[in-house]
Motif scaffolding. Sequence first.
Motif, PDB file in Angstrom:
ATOM      1  N   ARG A 178     -20.348 -31.095 -29.277  1.00 42.83           N
ATOM      2  CA  ARG A 178     -21.430 -30.881 -29.811  1.00 42.83           C
ATOM      3  C   ARG A 178     -21.533 -32.503 -29.084  1.00 42.83           C
ATOM      4  O   ARG A 178     -22.514 -33.395 -30.104  1.00 42.83           O
ATOM      5  N   ALA A 179     -20.640 -33.163 -29.394  1.00 47.82           N
ATOM      6  CA  ALA A 179     -20.205 -34.199 -28.984  1.00 47.82           C
ATOM      7  C   ALA A 179     -21.038 -34.573 -27.448  1.00 47.82           C
ATOM      8  O   ALA A 179     -20.422 -36.116 -27.241  1.00 47.82           O
ATOM      9  N   GLY A 180     -21.293 -33.917 -26.685  1.00 47.68           N
ATOM     10  CA  GLY A 180     -22.106 -34.260 -25.665  1.00 47.68           C
ATOM     11  C   GLY A 180     -20.806 -33.891 -24.514  1.00 47.68           C
ATOM     12  O   GLY A 180     -20.942 -34.229 -22.635  1.00 47.68           O
ATOM     13  N   VAL A 229     -13.399 -31.341 -20.137  1.00 55.58           N
ATOM     14  CA  VAL A 229     -12.184 -31.285 -21.120  1.00 55.58           C
ATOM     15  C   VAL A 229     -12.541 -29.475 -20.720  1.00 55.58           C
ATOM     16  O   VAL A 229     -12.984 -28.927 -20.937  1.00 55.58           O
ATOM     17  N   LEU A 230     -10.801 -29.258 -19.755  1.00 55.99           N
ATOM     18  CA  LEU A 230     -10.185 -27.875 -20.305  1.00 55.99           C
ATOM     19  C   LEU A 230      -9.607 -27.492 -21.549  1.00 55.99           C
ATOM     20  O   LEU A 230      -8.942 -28.595 -21.626  1.00 55.99           O
ATOM     21  N   VAL A 231     -10.094 -25.767 -22.170  1.00 52.04           N
ATOM     22  CA  VAL A 231      -9.434 -25.671 -23.048  1.00 52.04           C
ATOM     23  C   VAL A 231      -8.238 -24.541 -22.572  1.00 52.04           C
ATOM     24  O   VAL A 231      -9.292 -23.181 -22.098  1.00 52.04           O
ATOM     25  N   GLY A 259     -21.632 -26.806 -18.056  1.00 46.06           N
ATOM     26  CA  GLY A 259     -20.569 -26.316 -19.300  1.00 46.06           C
ATOM     27  C   GLY A 259     -21.299 -25.344 -20.155  1.00 46.06           C
ATOM     28  O   GLY A 259     -20.383 -24.548 -20.788  1.00 46.06           O
ATOM     29  N   SER A 260     -22.129 -24.683 -19.340  1.00 41.33           N
ATOM     30  CA  SER A 260     -22.635 -23.325 -20.019  1.00 41.33           C
ATOM     31  C   SER A 260     -22.171 -22.097 -19.330  1.00 41.33           C
ATOM     32  O   SER A 260     -21.967 -22.186 -18.057  1.00 41.33           O
ATOM     33  N   GLY A 279     -22.993 -22.841 -27.769  1.00 44.43           N
ATOM     34  CA  GLY A 279     -22.718 -24.325 -28.693  1.00 44.43           C
ATOM     35  C   GLY A 279     -23.061 -24.913 -27.202  1.00 44.43           C
ATOM     36  O   GLY A 279     -23.114 -26.321 -26.348  1.00 44.43           O
ATOM     37  N   GLY A 280     -22.797 -24.291 -25.890  1.00 47.58           N
ATOM     38  CA  GLY A 280     -22.580 -24.977 -24.304  1.00 47.58           C
ATOM     39  C   GLY A 280     -21.578 -25.092 -23.759  1.00 47.58           C
ATOM     40  O   GLY A 280     -21.364 -25.933 -22.389  1.00 47.58           O
ATOM     41  N   ALA A 281     -20.604 -24.440 -24.245  1.00 43.96           N
ATOM     42  CA  ALA A 281     -19.029 -24.693 -23.732  1.00 43.96           C
ATOM     43  C   ALA A 281     -19.143 -23.106 -22.579  1.00 43.96           C
ATOM     44  O   ALA A 281     -19.542 -22.507 -23.210  1.00 43.96           O
TER      45      ALA A 281
END
Length: 369
Positions: A35-37, A17-19, A3-4, A126-128
């Motif tokens: 933040r929820a993993g 999840v793709l935003v 995710g990073s 945050g990790g996205a």
Amino acid sequence: MSGSGSTSGAGTRHCDVLVAGGGPAGCAAALSLVRAGAEVVIVTPVVSPGWRVGESLAPTARPLLQRLGVLDRIAADGHAPCHGNLAAWGEDALSVAGCQFGPYGDGWHLDRARFDAALLQAALAGGAGRHAGRVRSVRRQQDRWQVTTDDGSVLRAGHLVDATGRAARPARRAGAGLVRSDHLIAVAGLLGAPRAAAAELERTSLVESTPWGWWYTAPLPGGERIVMAMTDADLVTDLHLLDPGVWWAQMQLAGHIRDRTARWEGPPRRLRVLAAGSACASPAAGPGWVAVGDAATATDPLAARGIVTALATGLVAARAILADRAGETGALDAYARRIAAVHAEYLNARTAQYRREQRWDTPFWRRRH
């Protein structure tokens, strides 16, 4: 995939999840999800350094920014305070709605590009992950979304968040309809620094109604000023508002706006036309997808709730996705019903506000009475 980090170029990648869209709504959803993993990738183009229309941010955004963990960063990021709003609406005299005595204090006049960049940086930190580009096509395949971007890359995700704005193309490709209530547009001009140094700039936004619509102006953090003429798309041609000279001359007829901009040189070299009408996605969510921000419920700038709604829908949509991933049936349908109710409440409030102005029997106002 991890995710990073940033991603680009051709290839197939996978995430939870793709935003689609890296504005406030998309970043609010992404921050909550990582933040929820969840493994999240934000698909958003590289932002150009060109002019972006700034906005005033209501103080009700403060608790939302606090929940996202970015309030201190935004407060220290050089945005100018907004002490309230003034309006000449329904009468020539100005009415005042101040912020100082509300529960959250002042709002902000934003450097919008800086604000959006801060949220995106927070989501990435945050990790996205980030994929630089735009969504070109979306299709559902074996309970996952397959998204193709404009560079030919293919991304697969369990959930899709449409944060692309008013056009809501991913949501429509997922099966949503787009219900438009009007065709309001903004013809926006950016005025540079004032020609004379001011003791103190007025840190309030100002709205003034006219026979063909209304004007809006607000100071920006760097001393510039945004001014927008708001009217219906089909009325612009007869008004010649796309001509900077005519736009400026019309502005001089609005006494409060003229007085507020008296120290700025004009007309602006160019104008920008922006969609500003009210619309909603129907539904705003479905199996494996949600719409957030303007893609879910786009509101008239008169309501001054665009960014606040973007942050709120991003947070609520993230909770719905997490519940859906945990097996809670009906979570996404509940989100869609909530968005429909919020938009219906907004439309009622919008009608009441426009009916307060009864001085003109013109096409713009007849459509709203």
